[in-house]
Motif scaffolding. Structure first.
Motif, PDB file in Angstrom:
ATOM      1  N   GLY A 257       0.817  -1.210   0.000  1.00  0.00           N
ATOM      2  CA  GLY A 257       0.000   0.000   0.000  1.00  0.00           C
ATOM      3  C   GLY A 257       0.846   1.253   0.000  1.00  0.00           C
ATOM      4  O   GLY A 257       0.559   2.220  -0.723  1.00  0.00           O
ATOM      5  N   THR A 258       1.928   1.236   0.786  1.00  0.00           N
ATOM      6  CA  THR A 258       2.837   2.382   0.839  1.00  0.00           C
ATOM      7  C   THR A 258       3.476   2.628  -0.522  1.00  0.00           C
ATOM      8  O   THR A 258       3.532   3.771  -1.009  1.00  0.00           O
ATOM      9  CB  THR A 258       3.941   2.142   1.890  1.00  0.00           C
ATOM     10  OG1 THR A 258       3.330   1.930   3.173  1.00  0.00           O
ATOM     11  CG2 THR A 258       4.883   3.322   1.966  1.00  0.00           C
ATOM     12  N   ALA A 259       3.970   1.566  -1.146  1.00  0.00           N
ATOM     13  CA  ALA A 259       4.637   1.705  -2.440  1.00  0.00           C
ATOM     14  C   ALA A 259       3.666   2.155  -3.532  1.00  0.00           C
ATOM     15  O   ALA A 259       4.026   2.953  -4.411  1.00  0.00           O
ATOM     16  CB  ALA A 259       5.298   0.385  -2.837  1.00  0.00           C
ATOM     17  N   LEU A 260       2.421   1.659  -3.482  1.00  0.00           N
ATOM     18  CA  LEU A 260       1.420   2.081  -4.469  1.00  0.00           C
ATOM     19  C   LEU A 260       1.128   3.569  -4.362  1.00  0.00           C
ATOM     20  O   LEU A 260       1.054   4.276  -5.375  1.00  0.00           O
ATOM     21  CB  LEU A 260       0.132   1.280  -4.265  1.00  0.00           C
ATOM     22  CG  LEU A 260       0.005  -0.060  -4.982  1.00  0.00           C
ATOM     23  CD1 LEU A 260      -1.239  -0.778  -4.508  1.00  0.00           C
ATOM     24  CD2 LEU A 260      -0.024   0.128  -6.490  1.00  0.00           C
ATOM     25  N   ILE A 261       0.974   4.045  -3.142  1.00  0.00           N
ATOM     26  CA  ILE A 261       0.672   5.469  -2.935  1.00  0.00           C
ATOM     27  C   ILE A 261       1.834   6.338  -3.408  1.00  0.00           C
ATOM     28  O   ILE A 261       1.648   7.334  -4.133  1.00  0.00           O
ATOM     29  CB  ILE A 261       0.358   5.734  -1.453  1.00  0.00           C
ATOM     30  CG1 ILE A 261      -0.973   5.080  -1.082  1.00  0.00           C
ATOM     31  CG2 ILE A 261       0.306   7.237  -1.173  1.00  0.00           C
ATOM     32  CD1 ILE A 261      -1.267   5.080   0.392  1.00  0.00           C
ATOM     33  N   ILE A 262       3.051   5.979  -3.023  1.00  0.00           N
ATOM     34  CA  ILE A 262       4.225   6.765  -3.414  1.00  0.00           C
ATOM     35  C   ILE A 262       4.429   6.702  -4.925  1.00  0.00           C
ATOM     36  O   ILE A 262       4.716   7.715  -5.572  1.00  0.00           O
ATOM     37  CB  ILE A 262       5.482   6.265  -2.677  1.00  0.00           C
ATOM     38  CG1 ILE A 262       5.352   6.563  -1.176  1.00  0.00           C
ATOM     39  CG2 ILE A 262       6.748   6.928  -3.232  1.00  0.00           C
ATOM     40  CD1 ILE A 262       6.482   6.007  -0.344  1.00  0.00           C
ATOM     41  N   GLY A 263       4.274   5.493  -5.492  1.00  0.00           N
ATOM     42  CA  GLY A 263       4.440   5.357  -6.935  1.00  0.00           C
ATOM     43  C   GLY A 263       3.455   6.197  -7.722  1.00  0.00           C
ATOM     44  O   GLY A 263       3.783   6.802  -8.741  1.00  0.00           O
ATOM     45  N   PHE A 265       1.591   8.993  -6.569  1.00  0.00           N
ATOM     46  CA  PHE A 265       1.590  10.436  -6.325  1.00  0.00           C
ATOM     47  C   PHE A 265       2.954  11.105  -6.492  1.00  0.00           C
ATOM     48  O   PHE A 265       3.020  12.327  -6.641  1.00  0.00           O
ATOM     49  CB  PHE A 265       1.038  10.723  -4.928  1.00  0.00           C
ATOM     50  CG  PHE A 265      -0.420  10.400  -4.776  1.00  0.00           C
ATOM     51  CD1 PHE A 265      -1.397  11.217  -5.330  1.00  0.00           C
ATOM     52  CD2 PHE A 265      -0.826   9.253  -4.116  1.00  0.00           C
ATOM     53  CE1 PHE A 265      -2.739  10.917  -5.210  1.00  0.00           C
ATOM     54  CE2 PHE A 265      -2.162   8.939  -3.988  1.00  0.00           C
ATOM     55  CZ  PHE A 265      -3.132   9.773  -4.540  1.00  0.00           C
ATOM     56  N   PHE A 266       4.022  10.310  -6.480  1.00  0.00           N
ATOM     57  CA  PHE A 266       5.349  10.926  -6.551  1.00  0.00           C
ATOM     58  C   PHE A 266       6.222  10.424  -7.705  1.00  0.00           C
ATOM     59  O   PHE A 266       7.171  11.095  -8.096  1.00  0.00           O
ATOM     60  CB  PHE A 266       6.108  10.704  -5.229  1.00  0.00           C
ATOM     61  CG  PHE A 266       5.450  11.353  -4.047  1.00  0.00           C
ATOM     62  CD1 PHE A 266       5.609  12.708  -3.796  1.00  0.00           C
ATOM     63  CD2 PHE A 266       4.645  10.610  -3.198  1.00  0.00           C
ATOM     64  CE1 PHE A 266       4.998  13.311  -2.709  1.00  0.00           C
ATOM     65  CE2 PHE A 266       4.026  11.198  -2.104  1.00  0.00           C
ATOM     66  CZ  PHE A 266       4.198  12.559  -1.865  1.00  0.00           C
ATOM     67  N   LEU A 267       5.900   9.242  -8.258  1.00  0.00           N
ATOM     68  CA  LEU A 267       6.754   8.682  -9.314  1.00  0.00           C
ATOM     69  C   LEU A 267       6.039   8.587 -10.658  1.00  0.00           C
ATOM     70  O   LEU A 267       6.575   8.018 -11.602  1.00  0.00           O
ATOM     71  CB  LEU A 267       7.269   7.295  -8.896  1.00  0.00           C
ATOM     72  CG  LEU A 267       8.121   7.261  -7.617  1.00  0.00           C
ATOM     73  CD1 LEU A 267       8.568   5.821  -7.323  1.00  0.00           C
ATOM     74  CD2 LEU A 267       9.343   8.168  -7.752  1.00  0.00           C
ATOM     75  N   GLY A 268       4.834   9.118 -10.745  1.00  0.00           N
ATOM     76  CA  GLY A 268       4.133   9.146 -12.026  1.00  0.00           C
ATOM     77  C   GLY A 268       3.575   7.821 -12.485  1.00  0.00           C
ATOM     78  O   GLY A 268       3.276   7.652 -13.675  1.00  0.00           O
ATOM     79  N   GLU A 269       3.409   6.851 -11.577  1.00  0.00           N
ATOM     80  CA  GLU A 269       2.802   5.577 -11.944  1.00  0.00           C
ATOM     81  C   GLU A 269       1.289   5.695 -11.802  1.00  0.00           C
ATOM     82  O   GLU A 269       0.788   6.299 -10.853  1.00  0.00           O
ATOM     83  CB  GLU A 269       3.334   4.454 -11.048  1.00  0.00           C
ATOM     84  CG  GLU A 269       4.839   4.244 -11.173  1.00  0.00           C
ATOM     85  CD  GLU A 269       5.371   3.162 -10.261  1.00  0.00           C
ATOM     86  OE1 GLU A 269       6.571   2.876 -10.315  1.00  0.00           O
ATOM     87  OE2 GLU A 269       4.575   2.598  -9.473  1.00  0.00           O
ATOM     88  N   HIS A 270       0.561   5.126 -12.758  1.00  0.00           N
ATOM     89  CA  HIS A 270      -0.897   5.239 -12.747  1.00  0.00           C
ATOM     90  C   HIS A 270      -1.512   3.846 -12.829  1.00  0.00           C
ATOM     91  O   HIS A 270      -1.262   3.103 -13.781  1.00  0.00           O
ATOM     92  CB  HIS A 270      -1.380   6.107 -13.918  1.00  0.00           C
ATOM     93  CG  HIS A 270      -0.810   7.494 -13.889  1.00  0.00           C
ATOM     94  ND1 HIS A 270      -1.214   8.453 -12.992  1.00  0.00           N
ATOM     95  CD2 HIS A 270       0.163   8.068 -14.647  1.00  0.00           C
ATOM     96  CE1 HIS A 270      -0.525   9.572 -13.194  1.00  0.00           C
ATOM     97  NE2 HIS A 270       0.312   9.362 -14.186  1.00  0.00           N
ATOM     98  N   TYR A 271      -2.326   3.517 -11.827  1.00  0.00           N
ATOM     99  CA  TYR A 271      -2.935   2.197 -11.754  1.00  0.00           C
ATOM    100  C   TYR A 271      -4.448   2.314 -11.864  1.00  0.00           C
ATOM    101  O   TYR A 271      -5.046   3.308 -11.430  1.00  0.00           O
ATOM    102  CB  TYR A 271      -2.556   1.509 -10.434  1.00  0.00           C
ATOM    103  CG  TYR A 271      -1.069   1.264 -10.321  1.00  0.00           C
ATOM    104  CD1 TYR A 271      -0.493   0.126 -10.870  1.00  0.00           C
ATOM    105  CD2 TYR A 271      -0.238   2.186  -9.688  1.00  0.00           C
ATOM    106  CE1 TYR A 271       0.879  -0.095 -10.778  1.00  0.00           C
ATOM    107  CE2 TYR A 271       1.127   1.979  -9.588  1.00  0.00           C
ATOM    108  CZ  TYR A 271       1.673   0.837 -10.141  1.00  0.00           C
ATOM    109  OH  TYR A 271       3.024   0.624 -10.069  1.00  0.00           O
ATOM    110  N   GLY A 272      -5.078   1.277 -12.453  1.00  0.00           N
ATOM    111  CA  GLY A 272      -6.513   1.279 -12.677  1.00  0.00           C
ATOM    112  C   GLY A 272      -7.307   0.999 -11.419  1.00  0.00           C
ATOM    113  O   GLY A 272      -6.762   0.714 -10.349  1.00  0.00           O
ATOM    114  N   ILE A 273      -8.632   1.061 -11.555  1.00  0.00           N
ATOM    115  CA  ILE A 273      -9.519   0.896 -10.407  1.00  0.00           C
ATOM    116  C   ILE A 273      -9.406  -0.498  -9.809  1.00  0.00           C
ATOM    117  O   ILE A 273      -9.561  -0.695  -8.596  1.00  0.00           O
ATOM    118  CB  ILE A 273     -10.982   1.208 -10.822  1.00  0.00           C
ATOM    119  CG1 ILE A 273     -11.875   1.273  -9.573  1.00  0.00           C
ATOM    120  CG2 ILE A 273     -11.499   0.167 -11.813  1.00  0.00           C
ATOM    121  CD1 ILE A 273     -13.258   1.803  -9.860  1.00  0.00           C
TER     122      ILE A 273
END
Length: 299
Positions: A257-263, A265-273
């Motif tokens: 969860g931590t890595a998903l949030i950082i990725g 909001f801060f690393l430009g990674e975009h994940y689907g619903i």
């Protein structure tokens, strides 16, 4: 588990998981700076070992180097650090930091499976339900195709299953082979030192040279990663004692969860619903297992 111990275990679970979750985003930045998987993993292990050694010396704790402890250092180094770190940092460029970290969430169900096979105590009904719920959430994420516009490479997605398998084996090994009278801080330091030696060999084998020079490409990142890793390892072994291997394995849920949030909001990674939905299911699994009052494997 008494209420006070359960609260301590929860605090250690959350803090250790968040620190672990920072590793993947930092590792992605390190890889983008030209540092190999072996080199970045070496920085974590060697840096963590040196910081922990300094603390141990200040506390004047004895460091055991007998055969029993050395075996533990080597076994823990390979299963808990060397193998999963090499795989995850190699997979990050192909899967993304958030997607790669999701594989941590599969370790609880694998840890539980190993516990059942080995005949150790298993969690109560609510705990089993929570672990299975977390696994369902993880599978949703894994098969959600990862980042929008950049679907995960299938070969890397399958190969990354080595991460939770190795972590689960390490969770069980650390409990069953814990040296008599072993101090968590000393065991953490010794295991990281052993891992650093293995990772030097890995760098020579896979990179054709020693891992030191490339670390100068991102000194600030390396220092930050070492500080985070040292604190995480210190808390990690305390959590092993407080919660047991199955409970400890759930740090993967928090880390993912931590890595998903950082990725995102801060690393430009975009994940689907679907990816985010799976993450919410994982959170529900953590809550259910935390509330479980059934028997757990203890040290």
């Amino acid at each position: 588990m008494p209420a006070a111990q359960r609260l301590l275990a929860l605090r250690l679970l959350l803090s250790t998981g968040i620190l672990l979750g920072l590793n993947a985003p930092l590792g992605k930045l390190g890889r983008e700076s030209g540092i190999s998987a072996a080199g970045w993993s070496f920085a974590i292990a060697a840096g963590g070992a040196l910081v922990l050694l300094a603390v141990i010396l200040l506390r004047r704790q004895p460091v055991h180097l007998n055969r029993r402890h050395l075996r533990y250092y080597v076994g823990t180094a390979l299963l808990s650090y060397v193998i999963p770190n090499l795989v995850i940092y190699a997979a990050i460029p192909h899967l993304g930091a958030g997607m790669a970290a999701i594989y941590f969430t599969l370790s609880p169900i694998m840890t539980l499976t190993f516990s059942i096979v080995l005949g150790t105590k298993r969690p109560g009904a609510l705990g089993v339900f929570g672990i299975l719920l977390g696994c369902v959430g993880a599978l949703i994420v894994v098969f959600s195709k990862g980042q929008v516009g950049r679907p995960a490479d299938l070969a890397w997605a399958l190969g990354a299953l080595v991460i939770p398998l190795s972590l689960a084996a390490g969770n069980i090994y650390r409990t069953v082979d814990w040296p008599e009278g072993g101090a968590p801080l000393v065991l953490a330091m010794g295991s990281n030192a052993a891992a650093a030696l293995f990772l030097i060999a890995a760098a020579l084998l896979f990179d054709g040279g020693l891992p030191f020079a490339a670390l100068a490409n991102a000194p600030g990142l390396v220092v930050a990663q070492i500080a985070i890793a040292a604190l995480m390892f210190a808390l990690f072994f305390r959590l092993q004692v407080a919660g047991g291997p199955v409970y400890l394995s759930q740090i993967g849920y928090v880390a993912a969860g931590t890595a998903l949030i950082i990725g995102t909001f801060f690393l430009g990674e975009h994940y689907g619903i679907a990816t985010w939905g799976g993450a919410l299911v994982i959170v529900a699994g953590v809550v259910a297992t935390t509330l479980d009052g059934g028997p757990k494997t203890q040290r």
